[in-house]
Design an enzyme around this catalytic site. Structure first.
Site, short mmCIF file in Angstrom:
data_model
loop_
_atom_site.label_atom_id
_atom_site.label_comp_id
_atom_site.label_asym_id
_atom_site.label_seq_id
_atom_site.Cartn_x
_atom_site.Cartn_y
_atom_site.Cartn_z
N HIS A 59 49.42 -30.06 72.76
CA HIS A 59 49.21 -31.12 71.78
C HIS A 59 48.51 -32.32 72.42
O HIS A 59 48.97 -32.84 73.43
CB HIS A 59 50.57 -31.55 71.20
CG HIS A 59 50.49 -32.58 70.13
ND1 HIS A 59 51.27 -33.72 70.15
CD2 HIS A 59 49.74 -32.65 69.01
CE1 HIS A 59 51.00 -34.45 69.08
NE2 HIS A 59 50.08 -33.83 68.38
N GLU A 87 44.75 -28.54 71.81
CA GLU A 87 44.64 -29.31 70.57
C GLU A 87 44.15 -30.70 70.93
O GLU A 87 44.69 -31.35 71.83
CB GLU A 87 45.99 -29.37 69.86
CG GLU A 87 45.93 -29.96 68.46
CD GLU A 87 46.13 -31.47 68.42
OE1 GLU A 87 45.87 -32.07 67.35
OE2 GLU A 87 46.53 -32.07 69.44
N ASP A 89 41.75 -34.41 69.33
CA ASP A 89 41.48 -35.20 68.13
C ASP A 89 40.08 -35.79 68.15
O ASP A 89 39.65 -36.38 69.15
CB ASP A 89 42.49 -36.34 68.03
CG ASP A 89 43.93 -35.84 68.07
OD1 ASP A 89 44.41 -35.39 67.04
OD2 ASP A 89 44.54 -35.89 69.16
N HIS A 102 42.98 -40.07 69.30
CA HIS A 102 43.95 -39.81 68.24
C HIS A 102 44.14 -41.01 67.32
O HIS A 102 44.12 -40.90 66.10
CB HIS A 102 45.30 -39.40 68.82
CG HIS A 102 46.36 -39.21 67.79
ND1 HIS A 102 47.18 -40.24 67.35
CD2 HIS A 102 46.74 -38.12 67.08
CE1 HIS A 102 48.01 -39.80 66.43
NE2 HIS A 102 47.76 -38.52 66.25
#
Length: 297
Positions: A59, A87, A89, A102
């Site tokens: 994440h 993962e 952003d 993010h």
């Protein structure tokens, strides 16, 4: 043979055949790479079958002390320890450069301040990334294109597209870097999934599927099941629902980030094995190294 190592063996054979040097600047083991030639290979890999072996998704790239979120250096650090989906952003600067960030502001994760959308990329480049404890590192905010180029031959990215980012720009960057085989696009609604599928019917999507009603609505979209990883939420699903998805060849992603990660840290990392036994194929976690160690045992 464990499925996540098939792509690594393929990459190893290519490097032996063509004399390629190790593409990692930080020494991540080749056996931890995921490399695919085309999207068909990626879809085949992420089809749930008897050869599937559980894995993790880091994440925001997997923040650790000295390694900030959404940094290429952090991605490489995680891959030194385990194969992983990464993962990360995507946000956009004032001058329309797609960068990995993010938050709406850079205050928490960099040495600078301000809203991402109010800053030019030139200004953003002057900031240094900070880790979760606020320690300033030598690392800089990467662009989406830099991350896409880095991922080829190493990792599959699950890309979280923030609301200020046009889908068209993301797809253009993927096409320009020929990184289609190394991306999964995260969606938070069936409308978003349908739009992305209409724009590029080959790319893989992460779609939120937490119960049979959501599964039935997904089937009505006409999106092929082989295009999809099922994000089943941040709390455990009923094992029968996971089995239903498995029967369709669909892999499940359980978001252990947050409460479930905290429970594992407090009660013991053995909980990650229980999540897998209950039908989670991929653990999306803030603790990818710890989780991977347990589920590989």
């Amino acid at each position: 043979m464990q499925k996540q190592f098939l792509a690594a063996i393929y990459l190893w054979s290519l490097s032996l055949a063509f004399g390629c040097s190790d593409p990692s600047s930080r020494g991540a083991s080749r056996e931890h790479y995921l490399s695919f030639e085309n999207v068909s290979d990626t879809k085949a890999f992420f089809t749930k079958d008897a050869d599937w072996s559980p894995m993790v998704s880091a994440h925001r790239g997997g923040s650790y002390p000295g390694y900030p979120e959404n940094a290429i250096e952090t991605f490489e650090y995680v891959l030194q320890h385990t194969p992983a989906l990464i993962e990360c952003d995507i946000s956009m600067t004032k001058d329309s450069v797609l960068v990995m960030m993010h938050d709406n502001t850079v205050d928490r994760t960099t040495s600078g301040t301000g809203k991402v959308g109010d800053l030019t990329y030139g200004t953003l480049k002057t900031f240094y990334l900070e880790d979760a404890s606020g320690n300033t590192t030598e690392f800089k905010v990467p662009t989406l294109r830099e991350v896409l180029e880095w991922a080829k031959g190493k990792a599959v990215l699950t890309l979280d597209i923030k609301s200020n980012v046009p889908y068209e720009m993301v797809l253009e960057a993927i096409e320009a870097t020929t990184s289609e085989a190394h991306v999964v696009l995260i969606t938070y609604s069936l409308a978003a999934a349908k739009k992305l599928y209409s724009m590029d019917s080959e790319l893989m999507l992460s779609v939120t599927l937490r119960n049979e009603a959501e599964w039935d609505r997904f089937l009505a979209t006409g999106i092929p099941k082989e295009n999809v990883l099922a994000f089943t939420g941040v709390s455990e699903r009923n094992s029968k629902f996971n089995e239903k998805l498995h029967e369709q060849g669909v892999c499940t992603i359980l978001g252990t980030l947050g409460n479930l990660d905290q429970s594992a840290a407090a009660r013991g990392d053995h909980l990650y094995s229980e999540f897998v036994k209950n039908g989670a194929d991929i653990l999306a976690t803030d603790r990818p190294i710890e989780a991977a160690k347990i589920i590989r045992e």
